[in-house]
Design a protein around this motif. Structure first.
Motif: not given
Length: 308
Positions: A234-239, A259-264
């Protein structure tokens, strides 16, 4: 689509660190808190040192109240199946029936050497896993008042009272997984309630889920009686700045994680989770590596979970 928190405490975490994450996950409405079962850190010093998976879950069983608890996954090489069945049943009772039991063959040779644990060949590890599953499920499912016997090569059992029983009947859900082409699907079809694929692409997810479904059909089991799940970092952010900061904290590249994770952004996560849903995933384990960043969990709970 269930969202679950999945932690890697061998990378460096105390019980209090894990408790804070588990309580936050419970507060934010996540379905479960899971942890790995490892004794050696990977590419880091791992300070202050590892914590035992089932001792941790026993503590969390008393220090939380509603969230489900489990391992992704316990290594069959670490513990004899009889005492493991006792421990898991006890933690299930301590939690009021909230335990899920993930188990695998074991793979990390270095941690076995570091803590004096025998590490047999891959074939023998799968043999031991299969026999462990037979013993553990046999002990749990034997009616009270009867005894359990198992004529095993590695773990023979004779005249066991098969106690204690877990709270969940006939047993806690069993989680298995991996990309093995033959024995993994066959064992999952025979024993698992959930089949999990960690860090696997959408295309590979489709392929492996079909292998499991074929293995179920081969023994006349309904393939849809299993839950199918995925685990992704996991790597989530608003900006973009927030995404980059969180990626840096866990030593990963943003483009690689996308590409490989759940990020953005939250919207990106919703879109990618949708692709895994189309591949057959019904549950996502969010590998949470920065255990101090509880705002990360709140962001996903508030802006991703309602959309899926």
């Amino acid at each position: 689509m269930d969202l679950r928190i999945f932690t890697e405490p061998q990378q460096g975490a105390t019980y209090d660190d894990l408790l804070a994450v588990a309580r936050a996950a419970e507060q934010f409405g996540y379905d479960a808190f899971f942890r790995s079962d490892h004794y050696l850190a990977m590419n880091t010093d791992g300070l202050p040192g590892p914590t035992d998976a089932w001792i941790t879950l026993a503590g969390l069983a008393r220090d939380t109240s509603t969230i489900r608890l489990g391992t992704l996954v316990t290594s069959a090489t670490f513990r004899y199946p009889g005492p493991l069945a006792v421990a898991v049943a006890q933690v299930d009772a301590m939690s009021g029936g909230r335990v899920e039991f993930g188990i695998g063959a074991g793979w990390y040779e270095e941690e076995h050497r570091a803590y004096g644990i025998p590490f047999p060949s891959l074939g023998e590890r799968f043999d031991r896993l299969e026999e462990s599953l037979a013993v553990i499920t046999g002990l749990w499912e034997t009616p009270v008042g009867q005894t359990f016997d198992h004529d095993g090569v590695h773990y023979p059992v004779s005249g066991s009272p098969a106690l204690p029983k877990p709270v969940q009947s006939p047993r806690p859900p069993i989680v298995m997984g991996g990309m093995g082409k033959k024995r993994t699907p066959a064992l999952a079809a025979r024993y698992a309630d959930e089949f999990n694929l960690p860090f696997v692409s959408v295309d590979d997810t489709v392929t492996q889920y079909e292998r499991v479904r074929q293995a179920c059909r081969a023994i006349d089991r309904d393939p849809e009686s299993l839950t199918y799940s995925s685990a992704l970092v996991l790597c989530c952010g608003r900006t973009e700045e927030e995404i980059a900061r969180r990626a840096a904290r866990i030593g990963r590249d943003v483009a690689e994680l996308r590409e490989n994770g759940l990020a953005g952004s939250p919207a990106e996560l919703v879109d990618k989770i949708g692709r895994y849903r189309e591949a057959g995933s019904q549950r996502i384990y969010l590998q949470t590596l920065d255990l101090a960043d509880l705002d990360h969990l709140e962001l996903v709970a508030s802006e991703v979970a309602p959309q899926i």
